[in-house]
Design an enzyme around this catalytic site. Structure first.
Site, mmCIF file in Angstrom:
data_model
loop_
_atom_site.group_PDB
_atom_site.id
_atom_site.type_symbol
_atom_site.label_atom_id
_atom_site.label_comp_id
_atom_site.label_asym_id
_atom_site.label_seq_id
_atom_site.Cartn_x
_atom_site.Cartn_y
_atom_site.Cartn_z
ATOM 1 N N GLY A 169 0.786 -1.233 0.000
ATOM 2 C CA GLY A 169 0.000 0.000 0.000
ATOM 3 C C GLY A 169 0.810 1.271 0.000
ATOM 4 N N LYS A 170 2.030 1.239 -0.523
ATOM 5 C CA LYS A 170 2.872 2.439 -0.509
ATOM 6 C C LYS A 170 2.298 3.520 -1.418
ATOM 7 C CE LYS A 170 6.543 0.291 -1.905
ATOM 8 N NZ LYS A 170 5.938 -1.040 -2.062
ATOM 9 N N SER B 74 23.384 -12.500 6.331
ATOM 10 C CA SER B 74 22.616 -12.990 7.478
ATOM 11 C C SER B 74 22.467 -14.500 7.494
ATOM 12 C CB SER B 74 21.228 -12.345 7.480
ATOM 13 O OG SER B 74 20.521 -12.663 6.306
ATOM 14 N N LYS C 249 11.644 -10.595 8.520
ATOM 15 C CA LYS C 249 12.018 -11.994 8.715
ATOM 16 C C LYS C 249 11.094 -12.682 9.714
ATOM 17 C CE LYS C 249 16.857 -11.220 7.502
ATOM 18 N NZ LYS C 249 18.259 -11.157 7.962
#
Length: 791
Positions: free
Chosen positions: A354-355, A677, A720
């Site tokens: 929804g940007k 990561s 994440k």
């Protein structure tokens, strides 16, 4: 041998007769006497020589009389044919009024190979000249000529040679020299003719174009008159428009200067069209049009809450902006054209959260106009700063055009997909955006097309991006980062109830009384039919369900109201696309579940490790990596293997198990993967492979590891954890230094997950691996085969 004899001589002005030429010569009394004297001789020949003003002629042509008669004007004339060159000697006594001279005929030299080559070259030039003039009959005659001397003497007929040049040819007995002279003169004439013809053609085309344009303008004026339309504005009309327009002083001065140029140039000047276009652009901009911001802070928050579920960080920032502006207005501190809002936010997050639609809600809450500028794929700096007016088809940049489209000087401008701006030889658009998005500079933004300062300080700029790393650091430094990481299942159900289902019911031409979708169905679609952080695909599935409902109602296959529950989803959507596979994937040793962030949001990442060989190597096993890993992940694998080997006894690993060729694979090999990561996940997978202990199926982990086993912090914790919850994990290990990031994680996610911050990777290994079911030093060969089949 040369032959010498006496003949009557006829001096003629403005004419040079060469051998082979047949020409008419007008006769006066003296010339008539010469012709009569020649006709009275046995040979019937005479000498024709050019009359010179500066000297006595030395050469002439022996000619024979072809015919005597009258020319069309009635004057007596003789037609003669040139036969031989002759050198003029002294005068001799004659009879009557004719002048007699002694002449010596000049013999022709033998033809050599050089003469033949020169003659061929000259013939090409002559034919080229004749073809330009389309003299086809003469071309045939020239083609038949084989005598080099006769070919050279045909130049007497040419119009491009002067009398002086023809006299020089008459006086030159050497054939080779004559041909060289003619080749040079003819080549020069051809070059001059080509230039002259080009100039003539250009002038003719220009005159035809002007005549055509004049005719078309007259016809256009007549058509406009018949239609009752006004004539286009002249310079006087434009000056009146500029003076009547409410323009800033500097803009008015620039516009009046351009009107002055138009008056001096005139309507026919090519520059007039560019000036008119520029003036139209300037006059169409809303220089003194602004909208009044809403001062109802509570009402603005209600609009934001009604349009979007969640996103509290963005809503709080907008409400803060409104509150500050309201207080400045109350205290008289609002300065139009000053360094105003300073609100330059970048909404970063995966697709479908929804940007873009949030920008419209912000504009509604502020009471401002909204305009969207798509930046995806833009590579030309001129798209931002505008084209300079020296280029054909120049236009202002997208920022200026957006203000013109909005119709006010303080709109909300959404710069969509700012992370997908490119750069090439035409410049770097991201660098051009630095001035636009810097609150300390954009009050003097200069567009190349307008070529004067434009105040953008009162514009609220918003930007959207999927991947923050793709935004240049200098540009990101000028913006306020607001991350939208995604939605939980509860969020998606609330969004579906409040926004998606009503919108899709309307698009399917249904009503709320004709279809009912249960919460269990909405939750099942969110859990097992989609695995996205946003709701874009979720909405597409809802639309698919409602289209099928509309089809059933139209064909009589069902009656209203149609109720869709969890058990009905297979009929409308088919089988679920996703299942919880973490426990299945980790049933064998050597497989660990990691967490990663991509441009599409958070996701789980399975890392598999196996070993091959007899185990009696030299203690330096080879590491094989597959899965299209980037440099960072390759280094993480090296670090993980080095750590496990260095701390084998502490981790309960038999060193013999590491003397094999170790193979680390990350499935989905067609997808490039990189990031810092995955270190702890690789350590866990290697220890699981070496000890034969399986990794717990409900455990996920993220974090980079050092050679000493320290767990370093990473980014994207919220995304994440959302991915871990979507994939059914129960426990997640994160770096201890990322513990403050848990404040941004929704409460329902923290309630659904056991999030354990750790500082040492040995703690993850101890808590993530299941207890050993056989001696750890005996690494089973069958386990490797089982892992390969599971992968």
């Amino acid at each position: 041998m040369s032959n010498t004899y006496s003949v009557p001589v006829l001096f003629v002005p403005d004419l040079v007769v060469l051998p082979g030429m047949v020409v008419p010569i007008p006769l006066d009394d003296g010339a008539q006497a010469t012709v009569d004297a020649a006709r009275a001789t046995e040979s019937g020949r005479l000498l024709v020589a050019p009359r010179l003003d500066d000297r006595y002629p030395t050469h002439g042509a022996i000619v024979s009389i072809v015919q005597v008669g009258r020319i069309p004007g009635g004057q007596q004339a003789v037609v003669v044919k040139g036969e031989r060159r002759a050198q003029i000697g002294s005068g001799t006594p004659g009879h009557g009024a004719a002048l007699w001279v002694e002449v010596t005929e000049i013999d022709e030299e033998p033809v050599t190979d050089e003469v033949t080559e020169l003659a061929a070259e000259y013939k090409k030039l002559v034919l080229a000249m004749l073809q330009r003039r389309e003299a086809w009959q003469i071309i045939d005659a020239v083609n038949k000529m084989t005598d080099p001397s006769a070919l050279a003497d045909t130049s007497g007929y040419t119009t491009w040679l002067t009398d002086r040049q023809k006299r020089e040819l008459l006086e030159t007995a050497d054939i080779a020299r004559r041909l060289r002279l003619l080749i040079g003169w003819t080549g020069e004439h051809i070059a001059e003719t080509e230039v002259s013809d080009k100039i003539t053609a250009d002038v003719r085309d220009g005159m035809e174009k002007q005549q055509k344009e004049f005719l078309l303008r007259q016809q256009l004026a007549a058509i406009r008159k018949e239609l009752g339309e006004d004539e286009p504005e002249g310079a006087d009309d434009l000056r009146g428009r500029v003076e009547a327009a409410d323009l800033p002083e500097k803009v008015r001065e620039a516009a009046l200067r351009e009107v002055g140029k138009l008056e001096r140039a005139g309507d026919q000047s090519p520059e007039s069209g560019w000036i008119r276009t520029w003036l139209d652009t300037v006059l169409e901009l809303p220089w003194n049009v602004t909208t009044t911001d809403s001062t109802d802070i509570a009402g603005a928050r209600e609009i934001l809450d009604a349009d979007h579920h969640g996103l509290d960080d963005v809503k709080d920032r907008i409400v803060e902006f409104l509150a500050v502006r309201a207080r400045r207005a109350e205290r008289g501190l609002q300065v139009v054209g000053g360094r105003g809002s300073g609100a330059v936010m970048v909404l970063a997050g995966p697709p479908g959260v929804g940007k873009t639609s949030l920008g419209e809600s912000i504009a509604r809450a502020l009471g401002r106009e909204f305009v969207r500028v798509a930046l995806g794929g833009v590579r030309d700096e001129a798209e931002i700063r505008g084209h300079r007016r020296t280029y054909v088809g120049a236009l202002p940049g997208r920022i200026v055009r957006a203000i013109g489209e909005a119709g006010s000087m303080n709109p909300v401008v959404l710069l969509d997909e700012i992370d997908k701006v490119g750069s090439d030889y035409r410049g770097d658009p991201a660098a051009a955006l630095l001035e636009v998005l810097d609150p300390a500079q954009n009050h003097t933004f200069r567009d190349h097309y307008l070529d004067f300062d434009l105040d953008l300080s009162d514009v609220v700029f918003l930007a959207t991006a999927n991947v923050i790393e793709n935004i240049p650091s200098a540009l990101l430094d000028r913006m306020e980062l607001v991350t939208i990481d995604g939605y939980t299942e509860d969020d998606k159900i609330a969004i579906a109830r409040g926004h998606l289902v009503p919108r899709q019911i309307e698009k399917a031409a249904l009503s709320a009384d004709e279809v009912v979708i249960g919460d269990d169905a909405l939750r099942e679609v969110a859990a097992n039919f989609t695995r996205e952080p946003g709701v874009r695909h979720y909405e597409r599935l809802l639309a698919k369900m409602l289209r099928k409902v509309a089809t059933k109602l139209a064909t009589g296959g069902a009656s209203a109201p149609v109720t869709i529950g969890e058990d009905d989803l297979k009929e409308y959507l088919g089988r679920p696309r996703f299942t919880l596979e973490s426990a299945e994937r980790t049933e064998v040793p050597g497989v660990a579940t990691g967490l990663a962030v991509t441009g599409m949001g958070g996701d789980v990442l399975y890392i598999e490790a196996t070993a091959a060989g007899s185990g009696d190597g030299d203690g330096d096993p080879r590491l094989q990596l597959t899965g299209q890993l980037g440099d960072v992940m390759k280094e993480s694998a090296q670090i993980a293997l080095s750590y496990v080997r260095a701390h084998a006894s502490e981790l309960g690993v038999d060193p013999v198990a590491l003397n094999r060729t170790v193979h680390v694979h990350v499935p989905a090999g067609a997808v490039p993967k990189d990031g810092p990561s995955a270190g702890v996940t690789m350590v866990t997978a290697l220890v699981s492979m070496a000890t034969g202990r399986r990794v717990r199926g409900d455990v996920g982990m993220t974090g980079e590891v050092t050679l000493n086993g320290r767990v370093l912090p990473i980014g994207g914790v919220k995304q994440k954890l959302l991915a871990a919850q979507r994939n059914g994990l129960g426990t997640v290990f994160i770096p201890q230094r990322n513990e403050p990031d848990l404040d941004d994680v929704p409460t329902e996610i923290l309630d659904a997950l056991e999030v354990i911050p750790v500082a040492d990777v040995a703690e993850i290994v101890a808590r993530a691996l299941e207890p050993a079911t056989r001696p750890e030093s005996a690494y089973p060969e069958s386990s490797a085969r089982t892992e390969s089949s599971a992968a």
